[in-house]
Scaffold this motif. Structure first.
Motif, PDB file in Angstrom:
ATOM      1  N   ARG A 113       0.826  -1.213   0.000  1.00  0.00           N
ATOM      2  CA  ARG A 113       0.000   0.000   0.000  1.00  0.00           C
ATOM      3  C   ARG A 113       0.856   1.257   0.000  1.00  0.00           C
ATOM      4  O   ARG A 113       0.586   2.211  -0.721  1.00  0.00           O
ATOM      5  CB  ARG A 113      -0.894   0.018   1.245  1.00  0.00           C
ATOM      6  CG  ARG A 113      -2.168  -0.769   1.085  1.00  0.00           C
ATOM      7  CD  ARG A 113      -2.973  -0.704   2.372  1.00  0.00           C
ATOM      8  NE  ARG A 113      -4.277  -1.286   2.188  1.00  0.00           N
ATOM      9  CZ  ARG A 113      -5.335  -0.620   1.738  1.00  0.00           C
ATOM     10  NH1 ARG A 113      -5.246   0.653   1.450  1.00  0.00           N
ATOM     11  NH2 ARG A 113      -6.490  -1.222   1.572  1.00  0.00           N
ATOM     12  N   ILE A 123     -13.701  -5.607   4.046  1.00  0.00           N
ATOM     13  CA  ILE A 123     -14.178  -5.953   2.705  1.00  0.00           C
ATOM     14  C   ILE A 123     -12.998  -6.454   1.874  1.00  0.00           C
ATOM     15  O   ILE A 123     -13.053  -7.534   1.282  1.00  0.00           O
ATOM     16  CB  ILE A 123     -14.871  -4.747   2.042  1.00  0.00           C
ATOM     17  CG1 ILE A 123     -16.120  -4.368   2.864  1.00  0.00           C
ATOM     18  CG2 ILE A 123     -15.256  -5.082   0.603  1.00  0.00           C
ATOM     19  CD1 ILE A 123     -16.860  -3.140   2.383  1.00  0.00           C
ATOM     20  N   GLU A 124     -11.928  -5.694   1.831  1.00  0.00           N
ATOM     21  CA  GLU A 124     -10.726  -6.125   1.115  1.00  0.00           C
ATOM     22  C   GLU A 124      -9.910  -7.056   2.000  1.00  0.00           C
ATOM     23  O   GLU A 124     -10.012  -6.997   3.218  1.00  0.00           O
ATOM     24  CB  GLU A 124      -9.867  -4.901   0.741  1.00  0.00           C
ATOM     25  CG  GLU A 124     -10.606  -3.807  -0.012  1.00  0.00           C
ATOM     26  CD  GLU A 124     -10.970  -4.179  -1.438  1.00  0.00           C
ATOM     27  OE1 GLU A 124     -10.500  -5.229  -1.935  1.00  0.00           O
ATOM     28  OE2 GLU A 124     -11.740  -3.432  -2.064  1.00  0.00           O
ATOM     29  N   GLN A 171     -20.562  -4.388  -3.444  1.00  0.00           N
ATOM     30  CA  GLN A 171     -19.189  -4.501  -3.933  1.00  0.00           C
ATOM     31  C   GLN A 171     -18.818  -5.970  -3.910  1.00  0.00           C
ATOM     32  O   GLN A 171     -19.291  -6.709  -3.041  1.00  0.00           O
ATOM     33  CB  GLN A 171     -18.256  -3.704  -3.014  1.00  0.00           C
ATOM     34  CG  GLN A 171     -16.854  -3.507  -3.543  1.00  0.00           C
ATOM     35  CD  GLN A 171     -15.981  -2.685  -2.591  1.00  0.00           C
ATOM     36  OE1 GLN A 171     -16.319  -2.506  -1.426  1.00  0.00           O
ATOM     37  NE2 GLN A 171     -14.867  -2.201  -3.081  1.00  0.00           N
ATOM     38  N   ARG A 194      -7.170  -3.190  13.527  1.00  0.00           N
ATOM     39  CA  ARG A 194      -6.988  -4.038  12.345  1.00  0.00           C
ATOM     40  C   ARG A 194      -6.311  -5.328  12.792  1.00  0.00           C
ATOM     41  O   ARG A 194      -5.405  -5.321  13.610  1.00  0.00           O
ATOM     42  CB  ARG A 194      -6.079  -3.346  11.327  1.00  0.00           C
ATOM     43  CG  ARG A 194      -6.790  -2.218  10.611  1.00  0.00           C
ATOM     44  CD  ARG A 194      -6.606  -2.253   9.121  1.00  0.00           C
ATOM     45  NE  ARG A 194      -7.877  -1.973   8.461  1.00  0.00           N
ATOM     46  CZ  ARG A 194      -8.120  -2.188   7.171  1.00  0.00           C
ATOM     47  NH1 ARG A 194      -7.203  -2.701   6.408  1.00  0.00           N
ATOM     48  NH2 ARG A 194      -9.281  -1.902   6.652  1.00  0.00           N
ATOM     49  N   LYS A 219     -18.361  -7.762   8.041  1.00  0.00           N
ATOM     50  CA  LYS A 219     -17.429  -6.748   8.545  1.00  0.00           C
ATOM     51  C   LYS A 219     -18.140  -5.990   9.660  1.00  0.00           C
ATOM     52  O   LYS A 219     -19.183  -5.396   9.375  1.00  0.00           O
ATOM     53  CB  LYS A 219     -17.041  -5.775   7.449  1.00  0.00           C
ATOM     54  CG  LYS A 219     -16.185  -4.606   7.985  1.00  0.00           C
ATOM     55  CD  LYS A 219     -15.846  -3.601   6.916  1.00  0.00           C
ATOM     56  CE  LYS A 219     -15.044  -2.467   7.543  1.00  0.00           C
ATOM     57  NZ  LYS A 219     -14.622  -1.470   6.563  1.00  0.00           N
ATOM     58  N   HIS A 229      -6.208   8.502   1.148  1.00  0.00           N
ATOM     59  CA  HIS A 229      -4.747   8.470   1.155  1.00  0.00           C
ATOM     60  C   HIS A 229      -4.129   8.692  -0.220  1.00  0.00           C
ATOM     61  O   HIS A 229      -3.064   9.262  -0.348  1.00  0.00           O
ATOM     62  CB  HIS A 229      -4.224   7.181   1.815  1.00  0.00           C
ATOM     63  CG  HIS A 229      -4.057   6.041   0.892  1.00  0.00           C
ATOM     64  ND1 HIS A 229      -5.083   5.195   0.584  1.00  0.00           N
ATOM     65  CD2 HIS A 229      -2.984   5.632   0.193  1.00  0.00           C
ATOM     66  CE1 HIS A 229      -4.648   4.289  -0.267  1.00  0.00           C
ATOM     67  NE2 HIS A 229      -3.381   4.535  -0.514  1.00  0.00           N
TER      68      HIS A 229
HETATM   69  P1  XMP Z   1     -12.166  -2.347   4.026  1.00  0.00           P
HETATM   70  O1  XMP Z   1     -11.313  -3.328   3.302  1.00  0.00           O
HETATM   71  O2  XMP Z   1     -11.400  -1.568   5.050  1.00  0.00           O
HETATM   72  O3  XMP Z   1     -12.621  -1.301   2.916  1.00  0.00           O
HETATM   73  O4  XMP Z   1     -13.403  -2.952   4.604  1.00  0.00           O
HETATM   74  C1  XMP Z   1     -13.705  -0.423   3.047  1.00  0.00           C
HETATM   75  C2  XMP Z   1     -13.978   0.217   1.691  1.00  0.00           C
HETATM   76  O5  XMP Z   1     -12.887   1.046   1.304  1.00  0.00           O
HETATM   77  C3  XMP Z   1     -12.318   0.599   0.080  1.00  0.00           C
HETATM   78  N1  XMP Z   1     -10.869   0.728   0.220  1.00  0.00           N
HETATM   79  C4  XMP Z   1     -10.174   1.754  -0.290  1.00  0.00           C
HETATM   80  N2  XMP Z   1     -10.567   2.794  -1.039  1.00  0.00           N
HETATM   81  N3  XMP Z   1      -8.328   3.561  -1.140  1.00  0.00           N
HETATM   82  C5  XMP Z   1      -9.641   3.692  -1.471  1.00  0.00           C
HETATM   83  O6  XMP Z   1      -9.989   4.646  -2.181  1.00  0.00           O
HETATM   84  C6  XMP Z   1      -7.856   2.537  -0.390  1.00  0.00           C
HETATM   85  O7  XMP Z   1      -6.678   2.426  -0.116  1.00  0.00           O
HETATM   86  C7  XMP Z   1      -8.840   1.584   0.045  1.00  0.00           C
HETATM   87  N4  XMP Z   1      -8.755   0.443   0.789  1.00  0.00           N
HETATM   88  C8  XMP Z   1     -10.018  -0.053   0.877  1.00  0.00           C
HETATM   89  C9  XMP Z   1     -12.781  -0.844  -0.066  1.00  0.00           C
HETATM   90  O8  XMP Z   1     -12.807  -1.249  -1.422  1.00  0.00           O
HETATM   91  C10 XMP Z   1     -14.139  -0.784   0.557  1.00  0.00           C
HETATM   92  O9  XMP Z   1     -15.089  -0.282  -0.351  1.00  0.00           O
END
Ligand code: XMP
Length: 609
Positions: A296, A606-607, A539, A454, A601, A345
């Motif tokens: 990342r 999600i990812e 998603q 996390r 979640k 970010h």
């Molecule tokens: P997680 O994986 O934390 O993701 O449940 C929540 C939502 O955020 C998206 N996601 C990102 N979107 N930059 C983005 O613009 C990122 O680095 C990033 N990481 C996760 C993910 O697809 C989900 O919709």
């Protein structure tokens, strides 16, 4: 945006306020604003009415959200829902009884004659979720609705123009909830219905022209819905020579993504979208890296370098930046104030930070929810496959292809083996899983969230005997993960049919692997469209996981339903879909198994990275 009749929704926490706001906008076409409970009457001047939302806590809990009592001095109608009803009751001298016992689910509402129930049948089904309840009415109030478990389920004081429901009209489970909100917003508050995509589009164009003045605009187009709609709006509002659009192709986009964006914007009159093909640079930067955080960071840093190089001259004061920030991210109120949204970010690059610091940023869709941005986009003529796209993370497929080097493989295999005995015991002890579930700890780790932290732990692959019971699986998965240290995700294996000892594979980020994932993602998405599932799923990441059951690596399908990604539910995939899509995935060279992620979640994210 000025000139609209507006309903204020006070955010008492949780997801309630946004849900109420979305229903009022979408179904009643009335503008809403979300406001903090500490707001004073002066912050709400001119609103036609106020809805006080529900909240996650008891009103008596230490640190519970407090409503500014002066707010209720406003001489406009108020509707308090659940927690909001309790706020109204206490403010006017009623009594609320605290309780640890929750009433949750459907109830039958016996209602009296009241303007708020116009057209609502007696004996209607409503949805309850509460511990506390009103037990004594304030002076001047009457009971206008009751259920078996809740004698004061609705009250009103028509002279003061105050209403309260213990149930939630904003959820679909309350059969005539929209009618009740309509009676309040249109009938009682008298709000005009002018919140339409067409009017919003005109007003956004006027906003862009006014804010930009005689300056120029830089817009980074990612391939997502929001930035593409913003780009299309800029093209309509401003002369072409005053705009600049940049799209960075990281090599980690979905199949044909860059082409789709380019074509859509060309149709909007954009002939000089600057496409920077940076795929080689990205792949080289990720060579040999397996740690997700390091991946990342590298992806983010590269973006900084590229945008600083490509847009550096836009840092002078005659440039502004257009961003696709949405409504939930622009407000800071009770329930959303502390939310940790992972979004920006990618935009934290020097040139952009400078523009942000100097206030040289415009946010044309800052008043809209995602669904409203989609409507505006459709109205502008953007293609449905672009407008209806699922959200996609900034780092793209880069965080959907897990990597392992020999050191992590060794560690992951040892850990997975040491956890296995305990996992077998826990499954055997579980009343639902008992003998019908078999589980194997995978020698790989993924990111999740436990408590507020996390986690980086192992997924467990599950096989289920007999029919696929999604509901049972989802409940089991949450129960199982929450009581088991070392694991944070469950996947249901669709192929192969029986458990075998999984082995870790040494895999890195290569062009071939990204192409393979792109192909797998395309098969998954095409299938969702073919079976009419795409729009009902929020998603659906496709993840490439370097473990083998004797063949190539594993593909995990991660279908979720969510509102704004803070929490997510597993979306179920029907058998016809899996029967069609799984063999297609298995036939890809390098793929040996396919599974579906069945983790909510929290405790999953999600990812996977
Ligand atoms: P997680 O994986 O934390 O993701 O449940 C929540 C939502 O955020 C998206 N996601 C990102 N979107 N930059 C983005 O613009 C990122 O680095 C990033 N990481 C996760 C993910 O697809 C989900 O919709």
């Amino acid at each position: 945006m000025g000139g609209h009749d507006t309903i204020a929704v006070v955010d008492n926490g949780g997801q309630f306020a946004h849900l109420i706001s979305v229903v009022i906008r979408d179904r009643l076409k009335v503008r809403t604003v979300i406001v903090d409970p500490s707001s004073g009457p002066e912050d709400l001047s001119g609103v036609k009415g106020v809805v006080l939302s529900g909240g996650p806590d008891s009103i008596y809990k230490e640190g519970a959200v407090q409503l500014n009592p002066a707010l209720l001095d406003l001489d406009v109608p108020f509707l308090g829902l659940c927690y909001g009803m309790h706020q109204i009751a206490l403010r006017y001298g009623g009594n609320v009884e605290g309780s640890d016992h929750k009433e949750y689910g459907h109830a039958v509402l016996c209602r009296e004659e009241d303007p708020i129930f116009k057209g609502v049948p007696d004996g209607d089904r409503v949805w309850m979720s509460h511990g506390d309840k009103v037990v004594a009415l304030p002076d001047g109030f009457s009971v206008v609705g009751s259920t078996e478990g809740c004698p004061i389920a609705a009250f009103s004081d028509t002279r003061r123009k105050r209403w309260g429901f213990q149930f939630h009209p904003e959820v679909e489970d309350t059969l005539h909830g929209v009618e009740m909100l309509e009676n309040f917003v249109l009938g009682i508050c008298g709000a005009g219905q002018d919140w339409t995509a067409q009017r919003n589009t005109q007003e956004i164009e006027a906003y862009i022209r006014k804010e930009v003045g005689d300056r120029n605009v830089l817009c980074l187009v990612s391939g997502g819905v929001d930035s593409t709609v913003v780009a299309a709006l800029l093209l309509r509002a401003l002369p072409k020579e005053r705009t600049r659009f940049i799209h960075v192709d990281t090599g980690m986009m979905r199949k044909d993504e860059s082409a789709l964006v380019m074509e859509a914007l060309r149709d909007q009159g954009l002939t000089d979208l600057k496409v920077v093909d940076a795929s080689d640079i990205y792949i080289r930067a990720l060579e040999g890296i397996s740690d997700p955080e390091e991946k990342r960071k590298r992806i983010g840093r590269l973006f900084i370098d590229i945008i600083n190089r490509e847009a550096g001259d836009a840092s002078s004061s005659d440039w502004v930046l257009a961003q696709g920030t949405l409504y939930p991210d622009t407000i800071e109120s009770g329930g959303t104030k502390h939310s940790d949204v992972i979004k920006t970010h990618h935009n934290r690059v020097d040139v952009i930070m400078r523009m942000l610091e100097e206030g040289r940023v415009i946010e044309p869709v800052r008043e809209l929810y995602k669904a409203e941005v989609r409507e505006v986009g459709s109205g502008l003529g953007l293609p449905p496959e672009l407008v209806g796209r699922h959200p996609f993370p900034g780092p793209g497929l880069g965080i959907r292809a897990l990597c392992q080097d020999p050191l992590t493989m060794k560690r992951n295999l040892e850990e997975a083996r040491s956890l296995q005995g305990r996992i077998d015991e826990l499954i055997a002890e579980d009343r639902w899983a008992g003998k019908k579930v078999r589980g194997v700890v995978l020698p790989v780790r993924s990111v999740g969230v436990k408590g507020d932290e996390r986690s980086y732990e192992h997924p467990v692959a599950l096989w289920l005997d007999g029919k696929r019971d999604w509901k049972g699986l989802k409940l089991f998965s949450t129960r199982f993960i929450n009581r088991t240290r070392g694991i944070n995700r469950c996947v249901l294996v669709i192929s192969p049919e029986g458990p075998a000892g999984p082995l870790p594979l040494e895999r890195y980020m290569t062009r071939e692997r990204l192409d393979l994932l792109r192909e797998a993602d395309d098969i998954v998405m095409e299938g969702l469209r073919r079976y009419g599932l795409y729009d009902g799923i929020w998603q659906c990441p496709t993840v490439l996981v370097p473990v083998s059951f004797g063949g190539g690596e594993m593909v995990v399908i991660r279908p979720v339903w969510s509102e704004r990604a803070m929490t997510a539910e597993v979306a179920e995939l029907p058998d016809v879909y899996l029967k069609d899509v799984v063999p297609q995935l298995i036939s890809l060279p390098g793929i040996g198994s396919v599974a579906v992620d069945v983790t909510s979640k929290p405790p999953g994210t999600i990812e996977w990275e």
